[in-house]
Write a protein that holds these residues in place. Structure first.
Motif, PDB file in Angstrom:
ATOM      1  N   ALA A 246       0.751  -1.130   0.006  1.00 27.73           N
ATOM      2  CA  ALA A 246      -0.092  -0.143  -0.042  1.00 27.73           C
ATOM      3  C   ALA A 246       0.967   1.420  -0.265  1.00 27.73           C
ATOM      4  CB  ALA A 246      -1.132   0.003   1.332  1.00 27.73           C
ATOM      5  N   THR A 247       1.900   1.227   0.634  1.00 28.33           N
ATOM      6  CA  THR A 247       2.939   2.125   0.886  1.00 28.33           C
ATOM      7  C   THR A 247       3.426   2.730  -0.649  1.00 28.33           C
ATOM      8  OG1 THR A 247       3.265   1.983   3.074  1.00 28.33           O
ATOM      9  CG2 THR A 247       4.930   3.566   2.083  1.00 28.33           C
ATOM     10  N   ALA A 248       3.893   1.641  -1.243  1.00 30.25           N
ATOM     11  CA  ALA A 248       4.551   1.702  -2.461  1.00 30.25           C
ATOM     12  C   ALA A 248       3.335   2.138  -3.462  1.00 30.25           C
ATOM     13  CB  ALA A 248       5.094   0.138  -2.936  1.00 30.25           C
ATOM     14  N   ALA A 249       2.008   1.696  -3.336  1.00 27.06           N
ATOM     15  CA  ALA A 249       1.264   2.218  -4.361  1.00 27.06           C
ATOM     16  C   ALA A 249       0.784   3.828  -4.348  1.00 27.06           C
ATOM     17  CB  ALA A 249      -0.153   1.479  -4.181  1.00 27.06           C
ATOM     18  N   ILE A 250       1.114   4.142  -3.005  1.00 34.33           N
ATOM     19  CA  ILE A 250       0.759   5.667  -2.701  1.00 34.33           C
ATOM     20  C   ILE A 250       1.987   6.491  -2.993  1.00 34.33           C
ATOM     21  CG2 ILE A 250       0.537   7.333  -0.720  1.00 34.33           C
ATOM     22  CD1 ILE A 250      -1.161   5.023   0.606  1.00 34.33           C
ATOM     23  N   ALA A 251       2.958   5.757  -3.009  1.00 34.14           N
ATOM     24  CA  ALA A 251       4.385   6.599  -3.250  1.00 34.14           C
ATOM     25  C   ALA A 251       4.486   6.735  -4.611  1.00 34.14           C
ATOM     26  CB  ALA A 251       5.593   5.870  -2.614  1.00 34.14           C
ATOM     27  N   ASN A 252       3.998   5.721  -5.517  1.00 36.88           N
ATOM     28  CA  ASN A 252       4.058   5.989  -6.997  1.00 36.88           C
ATOM     29  C   ASN A 252       2.678   5.581  -7.476  1.00 36.88           C
ATOM     30  OD1 ASN A 252       7.004   5.758  -7.397  1.00 36.88           O
ATOM     31  ND2 ASN A 252       6.689   4.181  -6.069  1.00 36.88           N
ATOM     32  N   PRO A 253       1.777   6.561  -7.334  1.00 33.98           N
ATOM     33  CA  PRO A 253       0.423   6.188  -7.780  1.00 33.98           C
ATOM     34  C   PRO A 253      -0.060   6.414  -9.223  1.00 33.98           C
ATOM     35  CG  PRO A 253       0.468   8.524  -7.007  1.00 33.98           C
ATOM     36  CD  PRO A 253       1.902   7.856  -6.913  1.00 33.98           C
TER      37      PRO A 253
ATOM     38  N   LEU B 237       1.976  12.359  -1.467  1.00 37.63           N
ATOM     39  CA  LEU B 237       1.020  12.370  -2.499  1.00 37.63           C
ATOM     40  C   LEU B 237       0.149  13.547  -2.413  1.00 37.63           C
ATOM     41  CD1 LEU B 237      -0.749  10.678  -4.377  1.00 37.63           C
ATOM     42  CD2 LEU B 237      -1.976   9.725  -2.431  1.00 37.63           C
ATOM     43  N   MET B 238      -0.269  13.993  -1.207  1.00 39.41           N
ATOM     44  CA  MET B 238      -1.130  15.352  -1.021  1.00 39.41           C
ATOM     45  C   MET B 238      -0.558  16.469  -1.604  1.00 39.41           C
ATOM     46  SD  MET B 238      -2.356  14.599   2.903  1.00 39.41           S
ATOM     47  CE  MET B 238      -3.505  16.327   2.952  1.00 39.41           C
ATOM     48  N   ALA B 239       0.861  16.642  -1.669  1.00 48.11           N
ATOM     49  CA  ALA B 239       1.512  17.697  -1.960  1.00 48.11           C
ATOM     50  C   ALA B 239       1.655  17.554  -3.894  1.00 48.11           C
ATOM     51  CB  ALA B 239       2.813  17.758  -1.773  1.00 48.11           C
TER      52      ALA B 239
ATOM     53  N   ILE C 270       1.519  21.334   1.447  1.00 47.86           N
ATOM     54  CA  ILE C 270       2.373  20.590   2.790  1.00 47.86           C
ATOM     55  C   ILE C 270       3.665  21.411   2.873  1.00 47.86           C
ATOM     56  CG2 ILE C 270       3.176  18.461   3.476  1.00 47.86           C
ATOM     57  CD1 ILE C 270       0.075  18.277   2.982  1.00 47.86           C
ATOM     58  N   PRO C 271       3.875  21.536   4.224  1.00 50.32           N
ATOM     59  CA  PRO C 271       5.122  22.133   4.733  1.00 50.32           C
ATOM     60  C   PRO C 271       6.342  21.466   4.118  1.00 50.32           C
ATOM     61  CG  PRO C 271       3.628  22.277   6.553  1.00 50.32           C
ATOM     62  CD  PRO C 271       2.966  21.363   5.464  1.00 50.32           C
ATOM     63  N   ALA C 272       7.322  22.056   3.579  1.00 47.98           N
ATOM     64  CA  ALA C 272       8.389  21.552   2.840  1.00 47.98           C
ATOM     65  C   ALA C 272       9.118  20.535   3.819  1.00 47.98           C
ATOM     66  CB  ALA C 272       9.268  22.657   2.296  1.00 47.98           C
ATOM     67  N   ASP C 273       9.120  20.965   5.120  1.00 48.70           N
ATOM     68  CA  ASP C 273      10.017  20.273   6.002  1.00 48.70           C
ATOM     69  C   ASP C 273       9.464  18.939   6.303  1.00 48.70           C
ATOM     70  OD1 ASP C 273       7.710  21.195   7.508  1.00 48.70           O
ATOM     71  OD2 ASP C 273       9.042  21.462   9.389  1.00 48.70           O
ATOM     72  N   LYS C 274       8.018  18.605   5.735  1.00 55.62           N
ATOM     73  CA  LYS C 274       7.360  17.262   5.845  1.00 55.62           C
ATOM     74  C   LYS C 274       7.561  16.505   4.575  1.00 55.62           C
ATOM     75  CE  LYS C 274       5.904  18.385  10.111  1.00 55.62           C
ATOM     76  NZ  LYS C 274       6.578  17.588  11.183  1.00 55.62           N
ATOM     77  N   LEU C 275       7.990  17.129   3.649  1.00 52.26           N
ATOM     78  CA  LEU C 275       8.076  16.449   2.340  1.00 52.26           C
ATOM     79  C   LEU C 275       9.748  15.669   2.096  1.00 52.26           C
ATOM     80  CD1 LEU C 275       6.415  18.859   0.022  1.00 52.26           C
ATOM     81  CD2 LEU C 275       5.558  16.749   1.210  1.00 52.26           C
ATOM     82  N   GLU C 276      10.689  16.480   2.714  1.00 54.38           N
ATOM     83  CA  GLU C 276      12.099  15.943   2.786  1.00 54.38           C
ATOM     84  C   GLU C 276      12.477  16.083   3.934  1.00 54.38           C
ATOM     85  OE1 GLU C 276      13.389  14.250   0.481  1.00 54.38           O
ATOM     86  OE2 GLU C 276      11.965  14.541  -1.040  1.00 54.38           O
ATOM     87  N   ARG C 277      12.902  15.043   4.945  1.00 56.46           N
ATOM     88  CA  ARG C 277      13.198  15.068   6.059  1.00 56.46           C
ATOM     89  C   ARG C 277      14.018  13.744   6.447  1.00 56.46           C
ATOM     90  NH1 ARG C 277      10.470  12.665  10.171  1.00 56.46           N
ATOM     91  NH2 ARG C 277       8.302  11.554   9.585  1.00 56.46           N
TER      92      ARG C 277
END
Length: 294
Positions: A81-88, A187-189, A195-202
């Motif tokens: 499921a995580t892989a599907a959300i990461a590459n939808p 995915l939301m971004a 979405i705050p940038a610090d939540k997308l790459e951390r």
């Protein structure tokens, strides 16, 4: 037609002796794979080896072995499921929703399993406890991978697996990967939600910290579900999972307290005191916080 002949014929005109012959052929699995072969039941049903003379140790072993099997399936579903959300794609998001719904149902099975273990009384557990040495569910590598996959990262939890390199490698990989929630925010971004940038790459090895910006992003989704239907569904799937996970943790605490009281756990933890702290862990904080503002 002779009435005795018609009465003796089966569907399709087969006579009883023909049916018996066919059934015997169907029941002969000497030349093909059988149910037990497919499921490797000899290995599974031969894997219970009580160390104590206590009758109730079999319950303890089967409870934990079946829980590990359910956790194996849970990790299988969470990973996919995580892989599907990461590459939808158009097709993978519905598939991910189905997998996440299955995770919730698996957790319900695990909650129910505590009800069976709670039939073990303190004297019954005390009779077998010395034979457990330091073994404890706290050391379950699969459970730790589930916690990490859901975002509850803690580097200290790698240490119990240091003596088993292949398990350490598995848990370490789960610790370093983005969690299900991390990939959800990404995915939301991608779908245009701020979405705050610090939540997308951390640093994905660090536990997730609640964010006002992320709460506002979810409020955008929940205030207009029709415009953001897939993300709205995803938010509810995540909430279902955490709801079920909380029940799992709660039943764990109450079962342990019922069976051993406030004794220390066999793995060295504080037992009930440690498990109660886990009840305060919130995996997807903004999905719970937003409800007050809707």
């Amino acid at each position: 037609m002779n009435s005795s002949t018609s009465a003796g014929q089966a569907e399709g005109g087969a006579l009883p002796e023909q049916i018996v012959h066919e059934e015997k052929a169907q029941l002969d699995f000497s030349q093909s794979m059988s149910y037990g072969d497919y499921l490797h039941l000899d290995e599974i049903l031969g894997a219970q080896h009580p160390l104590s003379p206590a009758h109730d140790e079999m319950l303890f072993i089967v409870q934990h072995q079946t829980s590990e099997l359910w956790m194996k399936l849970m990790l299988h579903e969470l990973t996919a499921a995580t892989a599907a959300i990461a590459n939808p794609s158009e097709n993978t998001k519905p598939e991910a929703f189905k997998m996440l719904a299955r995770v919730t149902r698996i957790m319900e099975q695990l909650v129910g399993a505590w009800t069976v273990l709670s039939t073990m009384t303190p004297p019954e557990y005390t009779a077998m406890r010395p034979y457990l040495a330091n073994s404890s569910g706290f050391q379950s590598a699969q459970y730790r991978c589930i916690e990490f996959a859901l975002g509850n990262k803690n580097a200290a939890m790698l240490k119990p697996h240091a003596h088993r390199p292949h398990l350490l490698s598995m848990v370490d990989a789960a610790w370093r990967r983005p969690s299900l929630y991390d990939e959800t925010l990404r995915l939301m971004a991608r779908e245009g939600i701020a979405i705050p940038a610090d939540k997308l790459e951390r640093d994905w090895t660090q536990p997730y910290a609640a964010s006002e910006g992320v709460k506002q992003a979810w409020l955008t989704v929940y205030r207009d579900p029709k415009a953001h239907w897939d993300l709205y569904q995803l938010g509810e799937k995540l909430t279902d999972i955490e709801d079920a996970f909380r029940l799992w943790r709660f039943r764990h605490v109450t079962t342990v307290e019922r069976v051993i009281g406030f004794k220390r756990g066999t793995g060295g933890t504080g037992g009930v005191s440690y498990l109660r702290k886990m009840l305060d862990v919130v995996l997807f904080p903004e999905l719970w916080a937003l409800r007050t503002e809707l």
